[in-house]
Design a protein around this motif. Structure first.
Motif, short mmCIF file in Angstrom:
data_model
loop_
_atom_site.label_atom_id
_atom_site.label_comp_id
_atom_site.label_asym_id
_atom_site.label_seq_id
_atom_site.Cartn_x
_atom_site.Cartn_y
_atom_site.Cartn_z
N LEU A 63 0.45 -7.53 -5.77
CA LEU A 63 -0.89 -6.90 -5.62
C LEU A 63 -0.56 -5.63 -4.84
N VAL A 64 -1.13 -4.45 -5.12
CA VAL A 64 -1.17 -3.07 -4.91
C VAL A 64 -2.60 -2.68 -4.47
N LEU A 65 -2.75 -2.36 -3.22
CA LEU A 65 -3.91 -2.09 -2.52
C LEU A 65 -3.91 -0.39 -2.20
N ASP A 73 0.83 -1.17 -0.07
CA ASP A 73 -0.11 0.08 0.10
C ASP A 73 0.92 1.14 0.15
N PRO A 74 1.22 1.90 -1.14
CA PRO A 74 2.11 3.12 -1.20
C PRO A 74 1.61 4.28 -0.38
N SER A 113 -5.99 -2.69 -6.88
CA SER A 113 -7.48 -2.23 -6.46
C SER A 113 -7.17 -1.05 -5.80
N VAL A 114 -7.91 -0.06 -6.22
CA VAL A 114 -7.86 1.21 -5.87
C VAL A 114 -9.42 1.92 -5.54
N ILE A 115 -9.25 2.31 -4.32
CA ILE A 115 -10.68 3.11 -4.25
C ILE A 115 -10.36 4.54 -4.26
N THR A 116 -10.86 5.34 -4.91
CA THR A 116 -10.46 6.90 -5.12
C THR A 116 -11.71 7.45 -5.69
N SER A 117 -11.81 8.84 -5.71
CA SER A 117 -12.91 9.58 -6.05
C SER A 117 -13.44 9.37 -7.49
#
Length: 364
Positions: free
Chosen positions: A154-156, A54-55, A208-212
């Motif tokens: 995986l990138v979350l 998670d960056p 998987s990205v949660i964003t506006s």
């Protein structure tokens, strides 16, 4: 009620600090869903050193839930994992807790206290002696951390939301130079995390990205829309479409599950409010993503083909006031009086949030 350390960090961080850092904390049920979507039992059985990052980890919600999920998988499938991966047997025998923190979990953040809380939250999950924790204070967007690139499965991420007005000029120029294909003009800093995620992933890895959800239609999001479509195979889009899920923040999000792989017009599963439907990746246009079910498309096309006029033919519409520097031009009535600013220079100003049904609530 018991709070996690991440939740305590969230509660003790002031709204001013959150705004400055662009911090918006992800609800736990969404964190669990995103982790479950991306970490499967077979992934860990075949590759016990499945690497997750998670960056912009903040309080570490994604990493803590990933740790919990991986630990459960290892305990339930310990013999199968050893049978398939004899080379890690001795390391696993020293402790599952130690193994996961060393081999599976990575995180970075610019907030030193957030990094400390995430480290501490992970360490106290088990034996705390001789533990390697891969959580670092770092700005991965501009740091020289190339040694991490192309190494993750995986990138979350729930990236920070910081608009162009709130970014230091020199930092913005650095982002424009390094992320020119996704970041320019009035873009949000969150756009850069999609490209950074791509760089961090192995071929075939997932992000998987949660964003506006705003980037799907914004003029400034055109480069990002093109980048996502060209660089990723999009598997699933969950569009909250106006529904707000973040505590105290009026942002409606979207969750995008993708794979670092070239898309050949693959089918995407779309969840939009209560609807679930499929569409093809080539239907996502650079000028704006319009997520429509087949019935909605028929109605859209019927309306679009039946009229002789477009809105632009009969009306003029513009963006509202763009000052270039709000604090130089926007003043309160008190400041006008105290500084004796000439009244004939002052114009009343309302923001979109002041416009209510049947009335304007002027906010001075």
């Amino acid at each position: 009620k018991q709070f996690s350390l991440g939740e305590l960090y969230d509660n003790f961080t002031t709204s001013k600090e959150k705004k400055y850092l662009g911090q918006v904390y992800t609800p736990k049920d969404i964190v669990i869903d995103m982790v479950d979507e991306n970490i499967k039992g077979e992934d860990i059985i075949q590759n016990p050193c499945f690497r997750i990052i998670d960056p912009a980890c903040g309080g570490g919600y994604f990493l803590l839930e990933s740790y919990k999920k991986i630990k459960k998988i290892i305990h339930q499938n310990y013999d199968r994992i050893i049978d398939r991966n004899k080379h890690i047997e001795k390391e696993l025998e020293k402790g599952v807790h130690k193994f996961i923190l060393k081999n599976n979990i990575w995180g970075t953040d610019i907030d030193e206290f957030a990094v400390y809380m995430t480290k501490f939250s992970l360490i106290i999950k088990g034996d705390i002696e001789d533990i390697q924790v891969n959580i670092f204070k770092d700005d991965l967007l501009i740091s020289e951390g190339e040694s991490l690139n192309n190494t993750f499965d995986l990138v979350l991420c729930n990236p920070p939301y910081i608009g162009h007005k709130k970014i230091d000029t020199s930092y913005r120029k650095a982002l424009e130079q390094k992320y020119s294909d996704v970041y320019s003009d009035k873009a949000d800093i969150s756009y850069c995390f999609f490209k950074k995620g791509y760089e961090l992933l192995k071929d075939g890895g997932n992000i998987s990205v949660i964003t506006s959800r705003y980037f799907q239609e914004a003029l400034s999001g055109k480069g990002l829309r093109r980048y996502i479509k060209e660089k990723f195979k999009i598997n699933k889009i969950i569009d909250f479409y106006g529904e707000t899920v973040f505590k105290g923040i009026g942002i409606s999000p979207v969750i995008i599950h993708s794979t670092k792989d070239n898309s050949i017009n693959n089918e995407i599963t779309v969840y939009k409010q209560t609807k679930r439907f499929a569409m093809y990746q080539d239907e996502l246009l650079d000028d704006g993503w319009i997520l429509l079910s087949s019935d909605e498309k028929k109605l859209f096309n019927k309306i679009n083909s039946s009229g002789n006029l477009k809105l632009e033919d009969i009306s003029v519409f513009n963006q509202g006031i763009i000052t270039g520097c709000d604090k130089a031009f926007i003043v309160s009535e008190t400041e006008v009086n105290d500084k004796q600013i000439e009244k004939d220079l002052i114009k009343p100003w309302i923001k979109n949030s002041d416009v209510k049904p049947y009335e304007i609530r002027h906010q001075d």
